[in-house]
Motif scaffolding. Structure first.
Motif, PDB file in Angstrom:
ATOM      1  N   GLU A  39       1.540   5.637  -6.158  1.00 47.06           N
ATOM      2  CA  GLU A  39       2.838   4.861  -6.585  1.00 47.06           C
ATOM      3  C   GLU A  39       1.698   3.761  -4.512  1.00 47.06           C
ATOM      4  OE1 GLU A  39       6.636   6.953  -5.643  1.00 47.06           O
ATOM      5  OE2 GLU A  39       6.529   5.914  -7.854  1.00 47.06           O
ATOM      6  N   LEU A  40       2.261   4.962  -3.663  1.00 47.79           N
ATOM      7  CA  LEU A  40       0.972   3.981  -2.397  1.00 47.79           C
ATOM      8  C   LEU A  40       0.034   2.994  -2.342  1.00 47.79           C
ATOM      9  CD1 LEU A  40       1.471   4.098   0.944  1.00 47.79           C
ATOM     10  CD2 LEU A  40       0.297   5.927   0.926  1.00 47.79           C
ATOM     11  N   MET A  41      -1.032   4.444  -3.169  1.00 45.30           N
ATOM     12  CA  MET A  41      -2.042   2.909  -3.072  1.00 45.30           C
ATOM     13  C   MET A  41      -1.455   2.063  -4.182  1.00 45.30           C
ATOM     14  SD  MET A  41      -3.548   5.061  -1.991  1.00 45.30           S
ATOM     15  CE  MET A  41      -5.585   4.263  -1.440  1.00 45.30           C
ATOM     16  N   GLY A  42      -1.324   1.626  -4.897  1.00 44.32           N
ATOM     17  CA  GLY A  42      -1.070   0.490  -6.637  1.00 44.32           C
ATOM     18  C   GLY A  42       0.244  -0.644  -5.165  1.00 44.32           C
ATOM     19  N   ARG A  43       1.043   0.512  -4.155  1.00 43.08           N
ATOM     20  CA  ARG A  43       1.727  -0.414  -3.985  1.00 43.08           C
ATOM     21  C   ARG A  43       0.964  -1.294  -2.317  1.00 43.08           C
ATOM     22  NH1 ARG A  43       7.284  -1.725  -3.552  1.00 43.08           N
ATOM     23  NH2 ARG A  43       7.726  -0.530  -4.684  1.00 43.08           N
ATOM     24  N   ILE A  44       0.530  -0.686  -1.920  1.00 41.33           N
ATOM     25  CA  ILE A  44      -0.515  -1.002  -1.257  1.00 41.33           C
ATOM     26  C   ILE A  44      -1.776  -2.107  -1.531  1.00 41.33           C
ATOM     27  CG2 ILE A  44      -2.291  -0.558   0.600  1.00 41.33           C
ATOM     28  CD1 ILE A  44      -0.490   1.829   1.211  1.00 41.33           C
ATOM     29  N   ARG A  45      -2.318  -1.433  -2.825  1.00 39.12           N
ATOM     30  CA  ARG A  45      -3.250  -2.684  -3.300  1.00 39.12           C
ATOM     31  C   ARG A  45      -2.700  -4.134  -3.393  1.00 39.12           C
ATOM     32  NH1 ARG A  45      -5.505   0.716  -7.444  1.00 39.12           N
ATOM     33  NH2 ARG A  45      -3.565  -0.435  -8.729  1.00 39.12           N
ATOM     34  N   LYS A  46      -1.743  -4.107  -4.358  1.00 39.82           N
ATOM     35  CA  LYS A  46      -0.945  -5.336  -4.816  1.00 39.82           C
ATOM     36  C   LYS A  46      -0.676  -5.731  -2.975  1.00 39.82           C
ATOM     37  CE  LYS A  46       3.296  -6.725  -6.977  1.00 39.82           C
ATOM     38  NZ  LYS A  46       4.621  -6.345  -7.886  1.00 39.82           N
ATOM     39  N   THR A  47      -0.112  -5.219  -2.443  1.00 41.53           N
ATOM     40  CA  THR A  47       0.486  -5.983  -1.224  1.00 41.53           C
ATOM     41  C   THR A  47      -1.154  -6.923  -0.404  1.00 41.53           C
ATOM     42  OG1 THR A  47       2.053  -4.583  -1.052  1.00 41.53           O
ATOM     43  CG2 THR A  47       1.567  -5.913   1.512  1.00 41.53           C
ATOM     44  N   MET A  48      -2.039  -6.195  -0.100  1.00 44.94           N
ATOM     45  CA  MET A  48      -3.423  -6.602   0.619  1.00 44.94           C
ATOM     46  C   MET A  48      -3.571  -7.740  -0.798  1.00 44.94           C
ATOM     47  SD  MET A  48      -5.588  -3.314   0.744  1.00 44.94           S
ATOM     48  CE  MET A  48      -6.921  -3.762   1.241  1.00 44.94           C
ATOM     49  N   MET A  49      -3.788  -7.893  -2.681  1.00 46.95           N
ATOM     50  CA  MET A  49      -3.800  -9.300  -2.851  1.00 46.95           C
ATOM     51  C   MET A  49      -3.041 -10.240  -2.578  1.00 46.95           C
ATOM     52  SD  MET A  49      -6.810  -8.162  -4.861  1.00 46.95           S
ATOM     53  CE  MET A  49      -7.553  -7.173  -5.307  1.00 46.95           C
TER      54      MET A  49
END
Length: 79
Positions: free
Chosen positions: A51-61
């Motif tokens: 969940e952490l990795m997915g949310r960080i990836r989404k925020t970065m994009m």
């Protein structure tokens, strides 16, 4: 407007090159800011693992996609 030529027959970058460079720089800076802010906000609300990795990836994009537009427009106006 004529393009100045350097001593070794090097021409100046065109407007498209300036905008392209601004687009890439804005995306890189936006991604870095998204990583920092996304990590901080996700850890604050208690996300871990995928969940952490997915949310960080989404925020970065998202932040990279928004910031690159502004920097590209700025480079176009500056040129």
């Amino acid at each position: 407007m004529p393009v100045a030529v350097g001593p070794y027959r090097q021409s100046q970058p065109s407007c498209f090159n300036h905008v392209n460079m601004g687009f890439m720089m804005g995306y890189a800076v936006g991604m870095a800011a998204g990583m920092l802010l996304g990590t901080f906000s996700c850890l604050r609300i208690g996300l871990w693992g995928w969940e952490l990795m997915g949310r960080i990836r989404k925020t970065m994009m998202q932040s990279g996609g928004i910031f690159n537009i502004f920097v590209a427009i700025r480079m176009c106006i500056q040129y």
